[in-house]
Design a protein around this motif. Structure first.
Motif, mmCIF file in Angstrom:
data_model
loop_
_atom_site.group_PDB
_atom_site.id
_atom_site.type_symbol
_atom_site.label_atom_id
_atom_site.label_comp_id
_atom_site.label_asym_id
_atom_site.label_seq_id
_atom_site.Cartn_x
_atom_site.Cartn_y
_atom_site.Cartn_z
ATOM 1 N N PHE A 58 -11.549 13.796 -4.030
ATOM 2 C CA PHE A 58 -11.653 12.603 -3.192
ATOM 3 C C PHE A 58 -10.544 12.582 -2.147
ATOM 4 C CE2 PHE A 58 -10.201 8.386 -2.088
ATOM 5 C CZ PHE A 58 -11.342 7.900 -1.447
ATOM 6 N N ARG A 59 -9.306 12.873 -2.556
ATOM 7 C CA ARG A 59 -8.171 12.834 -1.615
ATOM 8 C C ARG A 59 -8.340 13.877 -0.508
ATOM 9 N NH1 ARG A 59 -6.832 7.832 -2.226
ATOM 10 N NH2 ARG A 59 -6.286 7.352 -4.362
ATOM 11 N N GLU A 60 -8.927 15.021 -0.842
ATOM 12 C CA GLU A 60 -9.208 16.052 0.158
ATOM 13 C C GLU A 60 -10.204 15.528 1.193
ATOM 14 O OE1 GLU A 60 -11.765 20.115 -0.052
ATOM 15 O OE2 GLU A 60 -10.252 19.875 -1.618
ATOM 16 N N ALA A 78 -10.103 1.056 9.359
ATOM 17 C CA ALA A 78 -9.552 0.694 8.056
ATOM 18 C C ALA A 78 -9.494 1.937 7.189
ATOM 19 C CB ALA A 78 -10.423 -0.363 7.382
ATOM 20 N N LEU A 79 -8.341 2.163 6.574
ATOM 21 C CA LEU A 79 -8.165 3.299 5.680
ATOM 22 C C LEU A 79 -8.254 2.839 4.238
ATOM 23 C CD1 LEU A 79 -5.157 5.232 7.273
ATOM 24 C CD2 LEU A 79 -7.565 5.233 7.935
ATOM 25 N N GLY A 80 -8.681 3.750 3.370
ATOM 26 C CA GLY A 80 -8.692 3.450 1.944
ATOM 27 C C GLY A 80 -7.274 3.208 1.447
ATOM 28 N N GLY A 81 -7.171 2.481 0.343
ATOM 29 C CA GLY A 81 -5.864 2.085 -0.178
ATOM 30 C C GLY A 81 -4.908 3.227 -0.447
ATOM 31 N N GLY A 82 -5.414 4.397 -0.820
ATOM 32 C CA GLY A 82 -4.551 5.518 -1.156
ATOM 33 C C GLY A 82 -4.365 6.533 -0.055
ATOM 34 N N ALA A 83 -4.891 6.292 1.121
ATOM 35 C CA ALA A 83 -4.800 7.271 2.211
ATOM 36 C C ALA A 83 -3.354 7.611 2.560
ATOM 37 C CB ALA A 83 -5.541 6.762 3.449
ATOM 38 N N VAL A 84 -2.457 6.649 2.413
ATOM 39 C CA VAL A 84 -1.057 6.870 2.778
ATOM 40 C C VAL A 84 -0.324 7.790 1.810
ATOM 41 C CG1 VAL A 84 -0.852 4.703 4.044
ATOM 42 C CG2 VAL A 84 -0.252 4.786 1.603
ATOM 43 N N LEU A 85 -0.957 8.152 0.702
ATOM 44 C CA LEU A 85 -0.316 9.063 -0.246
ATOM 45 C C LEU A 85 -0.117 10.453 0.355
ATOM 46 C CD1 LEU A 85 -2.275 8.080 -3.477
ATOM 47 C CD2 LEU A 85 0.086 7.472 -2.893
ATOM 48 N N MET A 133 0.928 -0.394 -6.445
ATOM 49 C CA MET A 133 1.698 -1.024 -5.366
ATOM 50 C C MET A 133 3.159 -0.591 -5.377
ATOM 51 S SD MET A 133 -0.076 -2.442 -3.183
ATOM 52 C CE MET A 133 1.236 -3.201 -2.257
ATOM 53 N N GLU A 134 3.735 -0.401 -6.549
ATOM 54 C CA GLU A 134 5.122 0.089 -6.607
ATOM 55 C C GLU A 134 5.221 1.459 -5.942
ATOM 56 O OE1 GLU A 134 6.438 -0.008 -10.686
ATOM 57 O OE2 GLU A 134 6.301 -2.204 -10.764
ATOM 58 N N GLU A 135 4.199 2.274 -6.160
ATOM 59 C CA GLU A 135 4.162 3.610 -5.583
ATOM 60 C C GLU A 135 3.848 3.571 -4.089
ATOM 61 O OE1 GLU A 135 1.107 7.413 -5.895
ATOM 62 O OE2 GLU A 135 1.336 6.120 -7.642
ATOM 63 N N ARG A 136 2.934 2.709 -3.690
ATOM 64 C CA ARG A 136 2.412 2.741 -2.325
ATOM 65 C C ARG A 136 3.116 1.828 -1.329
ATOM 66 N NH1 ARG A 136 -4.076 2.967 -3.706
ATOM 67 N NH2 ARG A 136 -3.984 4.929 -4.866
ATOM 68 N N ARG A 137 3.697 0.717 -1.767
ATOM 69 C CA ARG A 137 4.308 -0.228 -0.824
ATOM 70 C C ARG A 137 5.291 0.458 0.140
ATOM 71 N NH1 ARG A 137 4.478 -4.531 -3.306
ATOM 72 N NH2 ARG A 137 3.522 -6.003 -2.044
ATOM 73 N N LEU A 139 5.246 3.430 1.218
ATOM 74 C CA LEU A 139 4.478 4.277 2.131
ATOM 75 C C LEU A 139 3.734 3.437 3.161
ATOM 76 C CD1 LEU A 139 3.063 6.797 -0.511
ATOM 77 C CD2 LEU A 139 5.150 6.997 0.873
ATOM 78 N N TYR A 140 3.176 2.308 2.726
ATOM 79 C CA TYR A 140 2.524 1.389 3.676
ATOM 80 C C TYR A 140 3.551 0.913 4.705
ATOM 81 C CZ TYR A 140 -1.399 0.751 0.333
ATOM 82 O OH TYR A 140 -2.470 0.918 -0.509
ATOM 83 N N THR A 141 4.726 0.551 4.218
ATOM 84 C CA THR A 141 5.783 0.050 5.106
ATOM 85 C C THR A 141 6.252 1.140 6.067
ATOM 86 O OG1 THR A 141 6.460 -1.484 3.377
ATOM 87 C CG2 THR A 141 8.034 -1.091 5.136
ATOM 88 N N GLU A 142 6.339 2.357 5.567
ATOM 89 C CA GLU A 142 6.779 3.494 6.388
ATOM 90 C C GLU A 142 5.879 3.707 7.602
ATOM 91 O OE1 GLU A 142 6.430 8.319 5.956
ATOM 92 O OE2 GLU A 142 7.107 7.217 4.188
ATOM 93 N N VAL A 143 4.570 3.581 7.423
ATOM 94 C CA VAL A 143 3.637 3.883 8.521
ATOM 95 C C VAL A 143 3.347 2.683 9.418
ATOM 96 C CG1 VAL A 143 2.547 5.759 7.229
ATOM 97 C CG2 VAL A 143 1.537 3.462 7.155
ATOM 98 N N ALA A 144 3.743 1.495 9.001
ATOM 99 C CA ALA A 144 3.331 0.269 9.702
ATOM 100 C C ALA A 144 4.262 -0.115 10.844
ATOM 101 C CB ALA A 144 3.250 -0.880 8.710
#
Length: 171
Positions: A58-60, A78-85, A133-137, A139-144
């Motif tokens: 899926f990530r690929e 709109a990107l999926g929730g995990g795209a920023v991984l 969210m602990e993992e992704r927040r 990353l979301y902040t980094e790209v925003a």
């Protein structure tokens, strides 16, 4: 500028698709969701891709869908929730007007529900969402370029806040 007018990132249930459609309407552009692109390419829903092919596959597919959309789409994306991984995806996002839509756990549970077909929330949804969210927040902040809270706001109010944050309001 080429590429999307606005890119929305954030967790599942925050309203990226709903807010994205409203933004596209207000900006008179087309809305696109990379999860829909992935489903069209795979010929099955995201939840089935996870179950049948696994998260790595899926990530690929997600990385490819995001790369294509960022290169060719000029509307709201709109990107999926995990795209920023993906580090590659985060690097690509650096050139675009990205908005992180955020909400807290209680609001997310209300919106997503505990029995929705979300493959990453199958077991103990509250704990899983908190952990994601602990993992992704960061990353979301980094790209925003901007962070907009969707907490206790209607989709229309969130769309207005995004337009304000990116200074896209039309006179």
């Amino acid at each position: 500028m080429t590429g999307p007018a606005v890119v929305l990132v954030g967790p599942m249930g925050v309203g990226k698709s709903t807010v994205g459609a409203l933004l596209a309407e207000r900006l008179d552009v087309v809305f696109r969701d990379t999860d829909q692109d992935i489903e069209a390419a795979a010929g099955k829903p995201v939840s089935e891709i996870f179950l049948d092919d696994g998260e790595p596959r899926f990530r690929e597919l997600e990385r490819a869908a995001v790369r294509t959309a960022l290169a060719e789409h000029t509307g709201v994306l709109a990107l999926g929730g995990g795209a920023v991984l993906s580090e590659q995806t985060r690097a690509l996002l650096a050139r675009h007007p990205v908005v992180f839509l955020e909400i807290g756990l209680a609001e997310a549970v209300k919106r997503v529900g505990l029995d929705a077909p979300r493959p990453l929330l199958v077991i103990n949804p509250r704990r899983q969402w908190r952990q994601l969210m602990e993992e992704r927040r960061p990353l979301y902040t980094e790209v925003a370029r901007a962070v907009v809270s969707a907490e206790n706001r209607t989709p229309e109010e969130v769309a207005e806040a995004v337009l304000d944050a990116l200074e896209l309001k039309q006179a």
